[in-house]
Design a protein around this motif. Structure first.
Motif, PDB file in Angstrom:
ATOM      1  N   SER A 336       0.827  -1.224   0.000  1.00  0.00           N
ATOM      2  CA  SER A 336       0.000   0.000   0.000  1.00  0.00           C
ATOM      3  C   SER A 336       0.854   1.263   0.000  1.00  0.00           C
ATOM      4  CB  SER A 336      -1.013  -0.024   1.143  1.00  0.00           C
ATOM      5  OG  SER A 336      -0.387   0.044   2.392  1.00  0.00           O
ATOM      6  N   ASN A 337       0.866   2.000   1.100  1.00  0.00           N
ATOM      7  CA  ASN A 337       1.469   3.334   1.047  1.00  0.00           C
ATOM      8  C   ASN A 337       2.953   3.361   1.400  1.00  0.00           C
ATOM      9  OD1 ASN A 337       1.201   2.626   3.644  1.00  0.00           O
ATOM     10  ND2 ASN A 337      -0.228   4.248   4.222  1.00  0.00           N
ATOM     11  N   VAL A 338       3.553   2.217   1.724  1.00  0.00           N
ATOM     12  CA  VAL A 338       4.922   2.222   2.242  1.00  0.00           C
ATOM     13  C   VAL A 338       5.886   2.897   1.271  1.00  0.00           C
ATOM     14  CG1 VAL A 338       6.896   0.769   2.832  1.00  0.00           C
ATOM     15  CG2 VAL A 338       4.643   0.268   3.772  1.00  0.00           C
ATOM     16  N   LEU A 339       5.830   2.484  -0.009  1.00  0.00           N
ATOM     17  CA  LEU A 339       6.787   3.017  -0.969  1.00  0.00           C
ATOM     18  C   LEU A 339       6.618   4.522  -1.134  1.00  0.00           C
ATOM     19  CD1 LEU A 339       8.902   2.638  -3.234  1.00  0.00           C
ATOM     20  CD2 LEU A 339       6.956   3.102  -4.680  1.00  0.00           C
ATOM     21  N   LEU A 340       5.337   4.959  -1.307  1.00  0.00           N
ATOM     22  CA  LEU A 340       5.134   6.393  -1.543  1.00  0.00           C
ATOM     23  C   LEU A 340       5.543   7.196  -0.321  1.00  0.00           C
ATOM     24  CD1 LEU A 340       1.964   6.580  -3.731  1.00  0.00           C
ATOM     25  CD2 LEU A 340       4.327   7.093  -4.289  1.00  0.00           C
ATOM     26  N   TYR A 341       5.290   6.646   0.868  1.00  0.00           N
ATOM     27  CA  TYR A 341       5.743   7.333   2.080  1.00  0.00           C
ATOM     28  C   TYR A 341       7.266   7.440   2.087  1.00  0.00           C
ATOM     29  CZ  TYR A 341       1.235   7.503   4.515  1.00  0.00           C
ATOM     30  OH  TYR A 341      -0.045   7.793   4.892  1.00  0.00           O
ATOM     31  N   ALA A 342       7.931   6.359   1.659  1.00  0.00           N
ATOM     32  CA  ALA A 342       9.394   6.363   1.684  1.00  0.00           C
ATOM     33  C   ALA A 342       9.955   7.371   0.674  1.00  0.00           C
ATOM     34  CB  ALA A 342       9.932   4.969   1.394  1.00  0.00           C
ATOM     35  N   VAL A 343       9.435   7.343  -0.550  1.00  0.00           N
ATOM     36  CA  VAL A 343       9.876   8.331  -1.548  1.00  0.00           C
ATOM     37  C   VAL A 343       9.568   9.727  -1.019  1.00  0.00           C
ATOM     38  CG1 VAL A 343       9.534   9.232  -3.880  1.00  0.00           C
ATOM     39  CG2 VAL A 343       9.590   6.782  -3.500  1.00  0.00           C
ATOM     40  N   ALA A 393      -0.713  15.106  -0.772  1.00  0.00           N
ATOM     41  CA  ALA A 393      -0.565  16.545  -0.989  1.00  0.00           C
ATOM     42  C   ALA A 393       0.797  17.023  -0.496  1.00  0.00           C
ATOM     43  CB  ALA A 393      -1.687  17.300  -0.274  1.00  0.00           C
ATOM     44  N   VAL A 394       1.234  16.485   0.664  1.00  0.00           N
ATOM     45  CA  VAL A 394       2.536  16.901   1.210  1.00  0.00           C
ATOM     46  C   VAL A 394       3.669  16.456   0.285  1.00  0.00           C
ATOM     47  CG1 VAL A 394       4.165  16.555   3.110  1.00  0.00           C
ATOM     48  CG2 VAL A 394       1.756  16.976   3.593  1.00  0.00           C
ATOM     49  N   LEU A 395       3.546  15.220  -0.262  1.00  0.00           N
ATOM     50  CA  LEU A 395       4.569  14.734  -1.191  1.00  0.00           C
ATOM     51  C   LEU A 395       4.647  15.649  -2.409  1.00  0.00           C
ATOM     52  CD1 LEU A 395       6.590  12.791  -2.364  1.00  0.00           C
ATOM     53  CD2 LEU A 395       4.735  11.255  -2.983  1.00  0.00           C
ATOM     54  N   LEU A 396       3.466  15.992  -2.949  1.00  0.00           N
ATOM     55  CA  LEU A 396       3.427  16.871  -4.116  1.00  0.00           C
ATOM     56  C   LEU A 396       4.052  18.223  -3.781  1.00  0.00           C
ATOM     57  CD1 LEU A 396       2.403  16.685  -7.012  1.00  0.00           C
ATOM     58  CD2 LEU A 396       0.317  17.823  -6.274  1.00  0.00           C
ATOM     59  N   LEU A 397       3.747  18.706  -2.590  1.00  0.00           N
ATOM     60  CA  LEU A 397       4.298  19.985  -2.142  1.00  0.00           C
ATOM     61  C   LEU A 397       5.821  19.922  -2.091  1.00  0.00           C
ATOM     62  CD1 LEU A 397       3.188  22.726  -1.007  1.00  0.00           C
ATOM     63  CD2 LEU A 397       3.669  21.805   1.253  1.00  0.00           C
ATOM     64  N   ALA A 398       6.327  18.806  -1.529  1.00  0.00           N
ATOM     65  CA  ALA A 398       7.782  18.664  -1.414  1.00  0.00           C
ATOM     66  C   ALA A 398       8.432  18.597  -2.782  1.00  0.00           C
ATOM     67  CB  ALA A 398       8.121  17.412  -0.613  1.00  0.00           C
TER      68      ALA A 398
END
Lengths: 415, 254
Positions: A336-343, A393-398
């Motif tokens: 699920s979200n592990v990879l996207l959280y890590a990136v 949204a935070v990932l996109l912001l970063a």
């Protein structure tokens, strides 16, 4: 000559104010570094502690650290791949595969924990070598290769855990990693060791450079750095050593989670490799200008393969931590979200998606931000849906900050 | 004075296309040799043959009067031949010292010996009288075009090289920076290095060079002392391969 200043040797001796000014200039020029992550962390923590006082309890602090540990370690590995301007979308499920290997060897084969851990990490290394070879030798974009691997490993985890059963881990050593705590005294001792070691290294380096007539960091700056480390570390260890059990008479719950020194060790090791070895230097070079690196005699293919090996190897460590925290492995481990959280963690911390810029410390800062969001919003009672949307949204912001600071750097001639 | 580098009768073809015909070329220590020629005359190919990137089909290659075999860029680098390409090949995200030592880092054990590298880089820049950089620890991305060129040249000089070949070092520079780089080129030769300067700009060529070698359609039209020729003659050599007594007759070296 318009930009003449002085001969290189006679570079002005840096002062505290000079260092601060230099840093401000870099930030204005588009090199934000860790600033967005630190700023975000302060804002998030302030908001959550006001809205949910339970956010600020020692119990939650310890919880937060173990919650973000697996993602942080995977992100640390991703930094190596991101430095080359490549990406590894399969790191999440690679950690799942390695965790499955660990669980199977522990439970079905009954092997001791160190054999299982070694096998899990070896699995990660093999995965990384395979991915890296395909990317480097066949020239398929890493995005595609690892997307394929993402699907493949997802299937592999399902096959390994036999169609979705949950393998529970009972090995005390493995379970302890994310669920047990250091004795309070040991926490203090390790912190003292770290601070003294850091101070000694910094002072020795400055002394050596000064004795050779090179520009050295001023003592005040070193003192400020060491002081900051001591204060931050001291506060963290103090809070973690407070009693956080609801019923101390029955069971006492104090100390630094065991996983924290493991992460600090990986941080020191990774930072050493990137900053102090020729290998690390070459990683930055390939990420900055692969053609220049090739002409300098650096084997670019080998650098790529090795970066993927490190990434998947670290993913294996992340998988072990995740398995420890859940005390079990199921088809969703590393999913699920592990990879996207890590990136997200790596990018939020300031590692560039365009290559050539990043530190292992970034992964920790970004991983903390991700963990705070996840933890804080959980306390607020938001559903997973809302958490995903906010983290996205935070990932996109970063990533936006990364791209914009690059643009700004180009505009100010810093790129 | 014997040339440090001398090529005789070099032929080079890419498939059916012969790019270099029977080219003779010599480079002397302490001198700047300008290599001129129109687009497609074979300047880049000749330089790549010298640097070991292309193998020559036939011809002789002398270094310090001895015949040598150059099969790879590494062979050329070992002899002390360094080429600074037009795109400079610098990493923007590394600082000046890191760029100068890229791929040849000094280390103690497995740890990089930053202090020694910094000292050597500073000494090299100082010996070239480079005073235009604020700190040798600043990233290359923050340097101007002329400063980058300077770093690339300093990188080439760092290795006790004997021959430094510069591919159009002033092509992308403004007036003041061009002057700086040309000054540096002159200084390299004055220190006893053999410098080859590829350039399209006649002003640059006449400003710094001691000899001019003009290529015309893959043949060496003439190699002359700069003081013996005029602007107009060199332009003629470049565009038609001959000028008065100089140059090719019916496409063959005079």
């Amino acid at each position: 000559m318009t930009d003449t200043i002085a001969s290189p040797r006679a570079t002005e001796a840096p002062t505290i104010s000079g260092s601060v000014r230099g840093y401000a200039e870099r930030v204005r020029g588009g090199d934000m570094g860790a600033l967005p992550a630190v700023f975000g962390l302060v804002v998030l923590c302030t908001v959550f502690s006001i809205l949910r006082p339970s956010f600020l309890t020692p119990g939650n602090f310890a919880n937060l650290l173990t919650q973000g540990a697996a993602i942080t370690v995977i992100a640390m590995g991703l930094v190596f791949v991101l430095l080359l301007g490549e990406i590894d979308l399969s790191a999440g499920f690679a950690s799942g595969v390695c965790a499955s290997v660990l669980a199977i060897l522990l439970t079905e084969q009954g092997l001791p924990w160190y054999v299982a851990v070694a096998a899990a990490i070896l699995t990660g290394v093999v995965i990384g070598a395979a991915l890296g070879t395909v990317v480097a030798k066949l020239g398929i974009p890493s995005f595609v290769v690892t997307l394929a691997a993402f699907l493949g490993f997802q299937g592999l985890v399902l096959l390994l855990v036999k169609g979705g059963t949950n393998i529970s881990i009972r090995d005390q050593t493995i379970v302890a990693i994310a669920n047990k705590y250091l004795p309070p005294v040991l926490g203090w001792a390790l912190l003292a060791l770290g601070v003294v070691g850091y101070a000694a290294l910094q002072l020795l380096r400055a002394r050596k450079r000064a004795s050779r007539g090179l520009v050295a960091d001023p003592i005040a700056l070193i003192a400020a750095r060491v002081g900051a480390l001591a204060v931050l570390g001291g506060v963290a260890v103090y809070i973690l050593n407070l009693e956080r059990s609801r019923n101390p008479a029955v069971v006492s719950l104090t100390g630094v989670p065991i996983v924290v020194p493991i992460i600090v060790l990986l941080l020191v090791l990774g930072t050493f490799v990137l900053r102090r070895t020729a290998y690390g230097r070459h990683l930055y070079a390939v990420g900055g200008n692969a053609e220049a690196a090739r002409r300098a005699g650096i084997n670019v293919d080998r650098m790529k393969i090795s970066a993927f090996v490190i990434c998947s190897g670290m993913a294996a460590v992340g998988g072990i931590i995740a398995a420890s925290r859940a005390s079990s492995v199921d088809p969703n481990t590393g999913g699920s979200n592990v990879l996207l959280y890590a990136v997200g963690a790596a990018v939020i911390g300031g590692t560039s998606l365009f290559g050539g810029k990043g530190r292992v410390l970034d992964a920790i800062l970004g991983g903390t931000v991700v963990a705070v969001i996840e933890n804080g919003m959980g306390l607020m009672g938001y559903s997973s849906g809302v958490k995903y949307v906010v983290t996205g949204a935070v990932l996109l912001l970063a990533a936006g900050v990364d791209a914009l600071s690059r643009k700004r750097a180009a505009a100010t001639g810093l790129r | 004075m014997t040339p440090v580098l001398e090529l005789r009768g070099i032929d080079k073809s890419f498939g059916p296309v012969q790019v270099l015909h029977d080219v003779d070329f010599s480079v002397h220590p302490g001198e700047v040799t300008a290599l001129v020629g129109d687009n497609g005359a074979g300047k880049s190919t000749l330089v790549k043959c010298i640097g070991g990137i292309h193998a020559v089909d036939s011809g002789e290659y002398f270094f310090d009067g001895k015949t040598v075999q150059i099969n790879s860029p590494r062979d050329a680098a070992e002899l002390g031949i360094e080429i600074v390409y037009q795109d400079l090949a610098l990493c923007d995200n590394l600082d000046i010292v890191q760029n100068m030592f890229l791929g040849r880092e000094h280390r103690r054990g497995i740890v990089l010996d930053e202090d020694t590298m910094e000292e050597m880089a500073a000494r090299t820049l100082e010996s070239l009288s480079v005073r235009t950089v604020k700190s040798i620890r600043q990233h290359v991305s923050s340097l101007s075009g002329g400063q980058r060129q300077t770093v690339a040249i300093a990188k080439a000089v760092l290795w006790n090289s004997k021959v430094v070949i510069l591919d159009e070092p002033t092509a992308a520079l403004g007036v003041a920076q061009t002057a700086q780089v040309l000054e540096l080129v002159r200084r390299l030769a004055d220190q006893g290095l053999a410098v080859v300067l590829i350039s399209h700009n006649m002003n640059d060529v006449f400003a710094v060079s001691d000899r001019i070698a003009a290529l015309y359609l893959g043949r060496m039209a003439a190699q002359v002392r700069t003081s013996d020729v005029t602007h107009a003659q060199v332009v003629e050599l470049i565009t038609s391969g001959r000028s008065g007594d100089l140059g090719l007759t019916n496409g063959v070296s005079a």
